[in-house]
Design a protein around this motif. Structure first.
Motif, short mmCIF file in Angstrom:
data_model
loop_
_atom_site.label_atom_id
_atom_site.label_comp_id
_atom_site.label_asym_id
_atom_site.label_seq_id
_atom_site.Cartn_x
_atom_site.Cartn_y
_atom_site.Cartn_z
N MET A 628 -42.65 26.71 116.72
CA MET A 628 -41.59 27.47 116.08
C MET A 628 -41.73 28.94 116.45
O MET A 628 -42.73 29.58 116.14
CB MET A 628 -41.65 27.30 114.55
N CYS A 629 -40.75 29.44 117.19
CA CYS A 629 -40.74 30.82 117.65
C CYS A 629 -42.02 31.18 118.40
O CYS A 629 -42.56 32.29 118.25
CB CYS A 629 -40.52 31.79 116.48
N SER A 630 -42.55 30.20 119.15
CA SER A 630 -43.76 30.38 119.97
C SER A 630 -44.96 30.79 119.14
O SER A 630 -45.94 31.32 119.67
CB SER A 630 -43.51 31.43 121.06
N GLY A 631 -44.89 30.56 117.82
CA GLY A 631 -45.99 30.95 116.94
C GLY A 631 -46.08 32.44 116.72
O GLY A 631 -47.07 32.94 116.18
N ARG A 632 -45.03 33.17 117.10
CA ARG A 632 -45.06 34.63 116.98
C ARG A 632 -43.96 35.17 116.08
O ARG A 632 -43.68 36.37 116.11
CB ARG A 632 -44.92 35.26 118.36
#
Length: 816
Positions: A628-632
């Motif tokens: 989710m959102c590249s973890g960022r």
């Protein structure tokens, strides 16, 4: 080919009232042309505004409807729009017919033009037809204008050949012009000869000026009254000072001109400026005395070598009365009001010159050219030429100025009504339309030019007012007279019925609606004011203090009839609800993801928020690696909001400065370049690793925006690459073609190095031990020497003195 379009004028098509015609100017690299375009009214107007301006205007009468926009029409049909909703009678004509209004009852007046007089242009100015010369066409038209509606008409102008010319030579006869006077004494003959090449009908006149004969402009002492040059050694005799003197009326007898000029003598004034503007005005307005012909070009040549006095200069001599712009020549043809009125203003001068169709030619010395050139910008129809110090070039000057005048045509507007807007488009000899211009230059005598004149009424004058204005070329006697009337009233208003049965016999039926007598209400005047009125009106209010029918409808006795709106539907018992007043996102009602109900958005499934712009779907926030959102970051309203500093991208996938950036890109380097690593095993390399990878022999790290990444391979080699983000948003990876690996160790060299090291250490230790022992032995030996020396000294001291030297020697050297 590049085309550009300019809307020059709009014309309502009288045969198809639901369409508009306009002329578009199309230009390419070589020429321009007009193209007529016909479009439906609704198609033309709705994209521009986004709404039906006719209905949104809330017009309550036919006249109000016509003023909203020139494309709005009114339906006067009695039974139009009966129902719970008040149907707007003001709409586009096309829409009214679709909604059931018979075309007979539609009030939709349009602007129109009637040509009253249109005689053909003449080709020659002299001869038997000189009194009927026509240089502008048409001569009279009538305009019927609806406010806001733009219409147009054409004008043609021709500089005819051999047109009569009247030339009045107005000369400065102050003392400084003495040599000029000598030069022009035979001017008439020479000038007539040259002008005869241009016209067969030429007349010449002459006048002179100096200045006001009063202080401080002239010498006023008694001894100067008869001879203002008295005591002046260079020129002791001259005539008394005068303001303006008309000497010779316009005549074709050029010998008379020569005779009169030869009689003239110069005068003298006190200050440098002259009273030339007084003289110009008298020469312009004294038409009968000067002899200006109506059917001729009027040229006024003004010759001087100094600047003129202007309005308000007369106050220096106590003259506070402004110039009245009238002729004041006495019986001696002299300006009688010279010492009574101030000098004329530039505005008055320009008005009188234009009124009498006079072209003014300033013939001035070179040092004055700029000053008089500035005057030409303020006085239409004026030119300036440089005059030699002795006027020897005056004939060529006049010919040049005349040719310049005949080479251009400029339209002027007289008595322009304030509520009418005019715009011009000139079409000169090259045939190219020139929007915004009313002048053509570089013409030849006989050329014809045309002008398109766009007319628009901005409002309605008081009833019964007829306006008129005049269009005329500068300096021409010819003119176009334009009569204007206004389409501000509806035809149905002429048949209004007072005390009509339709209006319960207590109101006036006008154009489909009732106008009730005082004390009565309702669409048909069916309700009476008073006690009943309070009850009726209360039933139409949502609460005390609220507007009747929320201000969006009419109270018909005891119920609200809501207005129609182009925005949408108005409904509710008090017209309090509608389906268009909800919150918008980027101009779209309820973001297009919901329905508007009484001012509140009801969102479709999958959307939330006041304007339904927030999606509950999170699939768009999932990055390629499944996170989710590249973890960022966090997924908010279907979009990623990055929380990691330096992260960006639709799914926060881009982040050169993040701690895990090198590790993330390492997997792509491994699978793309060496077909190894985790992604190669999962067969997902091409799907997840779409970044551009550039391989190089030597890796450069000078770019401050690039991050240097290193990792150790399975073969204990070091792989280096840089990671950066391009301005376009593309990720760029620059990597070495091959990892950097060191060579295997040599065993013999290692053995020799170890043995050598041991030997070296042993030698060093022995050397140190030897050094320590040597230092210790030397210390002990030194102690021994010292002890032995002391012992020998003690033995010698104990031997008796009588002892023989031999014994002493033996004792001393004997061992201890």
């Amino acid at each position: 080919m590049c085309l550009s379009h300019f809307v020059i004028y709009i014309h309502i098509n009288g045969d198809a009232r639901n369409t508009l015609q306009y002329n578009a100017l199309q230009c390419n690299s070589t020429n321009c042309s007009f193209t007529t375009v016909t479009v439906p009214v609704c198609d033309l107007l709705r994209p521009l505004s986004g709404l039906n301006m006719c209905m949104s205007g809330s017009a309550t009468s036919c006249e109000e409807c016509l003023l909203i926009h020139p494309s709005c029409a009114w339906c006067a049909q009695e039974d139009f729009g009966r129902g719970r909703t008040l149907t707007s009678r003001c709409d586009f004509s096309q829409n009214l017919q679709k909604r059931g209004c018979d075309s007979r009852f539609i009030e939709d007046p349009h602007s129109s033009i009637s040509v009253l007089t249109n005689m053909p242009l003449s080709s020659k100015g002299s001869g038997s037809t000189q009194y009927d010369v026509i240089q502008i066409s048409p001569q009279n038209i009538s305009l019927s204008l609806r406010p806001g509606d733009q219409t147009w008409f054409g004008v043609q102008v021709r500089q005819v050949e051999d047109y009569p010319v009247d030339l009045y030579y107005l000369m400065d006869l102050s003392l400084s012009m003495k040599d000029d006077l000598d030069t022009i004494r035979n001017l008439g003959t020479k000038l007539a000869l040259e002008m005869g090449k241009l016209t067969s009908n030429f007349r010449l006149g002459f006048g002179s000026f100096v200045d006001k004969n009063m202080s401080p402009f002239s010498y006023t002492a008694p001894k100067y009254q008869e001879n203002p040059c008295s005591g002046y050694k260079l020129f002791p005799n001259c005539v008394p000072t005068f303001g303006f003197r008309h000497i010779l009326s316009l005549t074709d007898k050029v010998d008379r001109f020569n005779e009169e000029v030869q009689k003239q003598m110069v005068s003298r004034n006190r200050d440098a400026p002259e009273g030339g503007f007084d003289a110009i005005l008298q020469a312009a307005v004294c038409k009968e005395e000067i002899g200006w012909r109506k059917e001729a070009y009027h040229l006024l040549v003004f010759a001087t070598d100094d600047v003129p006095h202007l309005a308000l200069d007369g106050r220096l001599g106590g003259l506070v009365q402004p110039h009245d712009g009238r002729c004041h020549l006495n019986d001696q043809n002299e300006y009688s009001a010279s010492t009574k009125m101030d000098y004329p203003s530039l505005a008055l001068l320009g008005e009188k010159l234009a009124e009498n169709n006079i072209f003014l030619i300033f013939a001035v010395t070179k040092r004055l050219y700029v000053i008089y050139k500035n005057f030409t910008a303020l006085i239409p129809g004026t030119t300036v030429e440089i005059l030699d110090q002795d006027s020897k070039n005056v004939i060529q000057l006049i010919i040049t100025a005349y040719n310049n005048i005949r080479s251009k045509v400029e339209l002027s507007v007289w008595d322009h009504p304030e509520d009418i807007s005019l715009s011009f488009t000139a079409t000169c000899q090259d045939g190219k339309p020139l929007p915004g211009l009313r002048k053509c230059a570089d013409l030849k005598i006989g050329d014809t030019v045309s002008f398109n004149v766009s007319v628009e009424a901005r409002g309605c004058p008081p009833r019964g007012t007829d306006q008129r204005f005049t269009i005329k070329p500068v300096g021409f006697k010819d003119r176009l007279e334009v009569l204007v009337d206004y389409q501000c009233d509806c035809g149905c208003s002429r048949t209004a019925q007072t005390n009509s049965s339709i209006c319960s016999s207590i109101g006036t039926y006008n154009c489909g609606t009732c106008h009730c007598e005082p004390g009565y209400l309702g669409a048909r005047c069916e309700c009476q004011e008073g006690e009943a009125s309070s009850m009726y009106l209360s039933a139409c209010r949502e609460a005390e203090g609220k507007q009747i029918c929320s201000g969006r409808g009419e109270c018909s006795c005891n119920q609200c009839l809501c207005y129609e709106s182009e925005f949408g539907k108005i409904y509710g018992s008090f017209c309090e609800c509608d389906d268009f007043s909800c919150a918008r996102h980027k101009g779209i009602l309820c973001s297009g993801h919901g329905e508007c109900h009484c001012g509140e958005c009801k969102c479709h499934a999958g959307y939330i928020g006041d304007n339904c712009n927030c999606s509950t779907e999170t699939s768009s926030c999932i990055s390629d690696d499944g996170k989710m959102c590249s973890g960022r970051g966090n997924c908010v309203c279907g979009r990623c909001q990055c929380t990691e500093p330096g992260a960006f991208g639709d799914t926060c996938e881009k982040c050169p400065t993040c701690p895990d950036a090198c590790g993330t890109k390492r997997e792509c380097i491994e699978c793309r370049l060496f077909n190894s690593g985790r992604l190669a095993d999962n067969q997902t390399c091409q799907r997840l690793c779409k970044d551009e990878i550039i391989t190089v022999e030597t890796l450069r790290t000078e770019d401050p925006s690039a991050v240097l990444c290193l990792y150790k391979t399975d073969h204990d080699c070091v792989m280096k690459f840089t990671y950066s983000e391009h301005a376009s948003g593309q990720s760029i990876l620059t990597a070495l073609k091959e990892p950097e690996c060191g060579g295997g160790p040599d065993a013999l060299m290692v053995l020799l190095a170890v043995v050598g090291s041991i030997l070296l250490v042993g030698v060093v230790l022995l050397a140190v031990w030897k050094l320590v022992i040597t230092i210790h032995d030397r210390r002990e030996f030194s102690r021994f020497q010292n002890a032995r020396s002391r012992a020998r000294y003690e033995m010698v001291s104990t031997i008796p003195i009588t002892t023989s030297p031999m014994r002493l020697f033996s004792a001393f050297f004997s061992p201890l």
